[in-house]
Design an enzyme around this catalytic site. Sequence first.
Site, PDB file in Angstrom:
ATOM      1  N   THR A 151      -6.067   1.535 -31.850  1.00 32.10           N
ATOM      2  CA  THR A 151      -4.924   1.319 -32.732  1.00 32.10           C
ATOM      3  C   THR A 151      -4.806   2.463 -33.714  1.00 32.10           C
ATOM      4  O   THR A 151      -5.737   3.266 -33.885  1.00 32.10           O
ATOM      5  CB  THR A 151      -5.032  -0.019 -33.477  1.00 32.10           C
ATOM      6  OG1 THR A 151      -3.728  -0.359 -33.974  1.00 32.10           O
ATOM      7  CG2 THR A 151      -6.006   0.034 -34.645  1.00 32.10           C
ATOM      8  N   GLY A 153      -7.956   2.433 -25.045  1.00 30.06           N
ATOM      9  CA  GLY A 153      -6.909   1.995 -25.954  1.00 30.06           C
ATOM     10  C   GLY A 153      -7.459   1.870 -27.366  1.00 30.06           C
ATOM     11  O   GLY A 153      -8.596   1.436 -27.559  1.00 30.06           O
ATOM     12  N   ASP A 189       5.279   3.007 -29.016  1.00 31.52           N
ATOM     13  CA  ASP A 189       6.586   3.272 -29.626  1.00 31.52           C
ATOM     14  C   ASP A 189       7.469   4.145 -28.740  1.00 31.52           C
ATOM     15  O   ASP A 189       8.701   4.068 -28.790  1.00 31.52           O
ATOM     16  CB  ASP A 189       6.431   3.995 -30.981  1.00 31.52           C
ATOM     17  CG  ASP A 189       5.249   3.540 -31.814  1.00 31.52           C
ATOM     18  OD1 ASP A 189       4.269   3.054 -31.231  1.00 31.52           O
ATOM     19  OD2 ASP A 189       5.292   3.714 -33.035  1.00 31.52           O
ATOM     20  N   ASP A 249       9.015  11.759 -31.152  1.00 30.94           N
ATOM     21  CA  ASP A 249      10.001  10.820 -31.690  1.00 30.94           C
ATOM     22  C   ASP A 249      11.436  11.337 -31.641  1.00 30.94           C
ATOM     23  O   ASP A 249      12.278  10.911 -32.433  1.00 30.94           O
ATOM     24  CB  ASP A 249       9.620  10.453 -33.130  1.00 30.94           C
ATOM     25  CG  ASP A 249       8.436   9.504 -33.150  1.00 30.94           C
ATOM     26  OD1 ASP A 249       8.430   8.559 -32.341  1.00 30.94           O
ATOM     27  OD2 ASP A 249       7.514   9.716 -33.953  1.00 30.94           O
ATOM     28  N   ARG A 278       4.387  -4.569 -34.760  1.00 28.46           N
ATOM     29  CA  ARG A 278       5.514  -3.684 -34.431  1.00 28.46           C
ATOM     30  C   ARG A 278       5.309  -3.005 -33.086  1.00 28.46           C
ATOM     31  O   ARG A 278       6.283  -2.691 -32.392  1.00 28.46           O
ATOM     32  CB  ARG A 278       5.777  -2.666 -35.540  1.00 28.46           C
ATOM     33  CG  ARG A 278       7.129  -2.016 -35.385  1.00 28.46           C
ATOM     34  CD  ARG A 278       7.703  -1.378 -36.633  1.00 28.46           C
ATOM     35  NE  ARG A 278       6.953  -0.250 -37.116  1.00 28.46           N
ATOM     36  CZ  ARG A 278       6.208  -0.249 -38.209  1.00 28.46           C
ATOM     37  NH1 ARG A 278       6.107  -1.342 -38.938  1.00 28.46           N
ATOM     38  NH2 ARG A 278       5.559   0.832 -38.595  1.00 28.46           N
ATOM     39  N   TRP A 284       7.994  -2.921 -30.317  1.00 25.71           N
ATOM     40  CA  TRP A 284       8.516  -1.691 -29.685  1.00 25.71           C
ATOM     41  C   TRP A 284       8.593  -1.867 -28.170  1.00 25.71           C
ATOM     42  O   TRP A 284       9.520  -1.385 -27.523  1.00 25.71           O
ATOM     43  CB  TRP A 284       7.662  -0.469 -30.019  1.00 25.71           C
ATOM     44  CG  TRP A 284       7.821   0.111 -31.399  1.00 25.71           C
ATOM     45  CD1 TRP A 284       6.807   0.524 -32.231  1.00 25.71           C
ATOM     46  CD2 TRP A 284       9.040   0.410 -32.115  1.00 25.71           C
ATOM     47  NE1 TRP A 284       7.322   1.025 -33.408  1.00 25.71           N
ATOM     48  CE2 TRP A 284       8.687   0.977 -33.363  1.00 25.71           C
ATOM     49  CE3 TRP A 284      10.397   0.246 -31.813  1.00 25.71           C
ATOM     50  CZ2 TRP A 284       9.641   1.374 -34.314  1.00 25.71           C
ATOM     51  CZ3 TRP A 284      11.342   0.645 -32.765  1.00 25.71           C
ATOM     52  CH2 TRP A 284      10.964   1.190 -33.988  1.00 25.71           C
TER      53      TRP A 284
HETATM   54  N1  GLY Z   1       7.047   4.708 -34.766  1.00 21.39           N
HETATM   55  C1  GLY Z   1       6.223   4.623 -35.913  1.00 21.39           C
HETATM   56  C2  GLY Z   1       6.114   3.263 -36.474  1.00 21.39           C
HETATM   57  O1  GLY Z   1       6.607   2.305 -35.921  1.00 21.39           O
HETATM   58  O2  GLY Z   1       5.527   3.151 -37.527  1.00 21.39           O
END
Ligand code: GLY
Length: 393
Positions: free
Chosen positions: A231, A229, A172, A114, A243, A247
């Site tokens: 989650t 894949g 993300d 990140d 989200r 992203w």
């Molecule tokens: N990048 C971590 C989240 O979106 O929770």
Amino acid sequence: MNKDIILEKIKQEEKFLPEPRVTKEFLTKALGDALKKIDRLIDDMKGDFPSHASENNVYTPVKNESGWNTGFWSGMLWLAYEATGEEKYLDAANGLLESFYERIDKKLGIDMHDLGFVYMPSCVAAYKLTGNEKAKEYALRAADHLMTRYHADGGYIQAWGKMGEQLRLIVDCMNNIPLLYWASEVTGDSKYYDVAYTHAKTTIEYIVRPDASTFHTYFFNTDGTPDRGTTHQGASDDSCWARGQAWLISGLPLSYKYTKDSSMLPLFDKITSYYLNRLPDDYIPYWDLIFTSGDEPRDSSAAAIALCGILENISNMEDSNPLKETYKNAADRIMYSLYNSYSTKDTPESNGLLLHAVYAKPMGIGVDECNIWGCYYYMEALVRMLKGTKAYW
Ligand code: GLY
């Protein structure tokens, strides 16, 4: 690269009509309200950072020592400075930089992917807006560290854990790799670009499903071959975490910006149509797109992230693409809803900007609270819509 992915028709065209348009007056009022909360956060944080999520809509201060989201508070201050030119925001943003330098020097919580989220809205923003050479140097050191997480065999950046454990990428990361594209731009060394672009292509290949929804995470075998894949924060392995989809909607146009890979444009339409077709009547998604009505919590942060991606992508589109109008109208509808029904304008006790977000529903973390990236992307969207700026990615 996306030949087998379908483009859904927009199912409720009547939801994305041009009127009412978001006006300059509306945005000015919304930005003014946001700035009041930022002023309050400056006082409340006393040089530290808002916690990742609020408790009862109030953030408490934390140190910049770990986690993926301290860059967002810094980014809110740079956006406030860009929007107003006021020195108090410049001073507050500059005052945070030392802690970002220290994180690299002392290797505090940087063994993760990140580093784009942490270093672009802080050090890269400082360099872009003020020419701060030290901030540039530390952002480049963050980029070098991100490079160490690359698996050449599978062509992906490992998201979490020590290298070699948890052999997976997550969606993300499409918003972390702009740090690498930027590093190639400022150094002239293509190695960063090559890793970023390869990671983007791997993500597109495996994270996007044929119906244009996305997995949150994707595992690889030890020899780099694709595994499966799954989650982490979504409802199930085969659902679509809201989200996560957001992203990709925000990250894909950023990869397009640096690579000009034209295959990314039709893919954007596919993933965004999938997202728009699953929005409830007020345009703010439930935390997982498997839910389209009922009492599940909304994730306003996903709405703000997707909004920024839509705004970024509009400038890349041909006028002949009929979805361009849909996206412009969707952007207005989402912004109206965020300000009128999700902002803290009528919540004086809150020091956040945006209510009703979700961090991690399966773990019960930050559910129906403000979160700092939701507040950041709401602010980014306001400044993009009002000033035509593009933030720091
Ligand atoms: N990048 C971590 C989240 O979106 O929770």
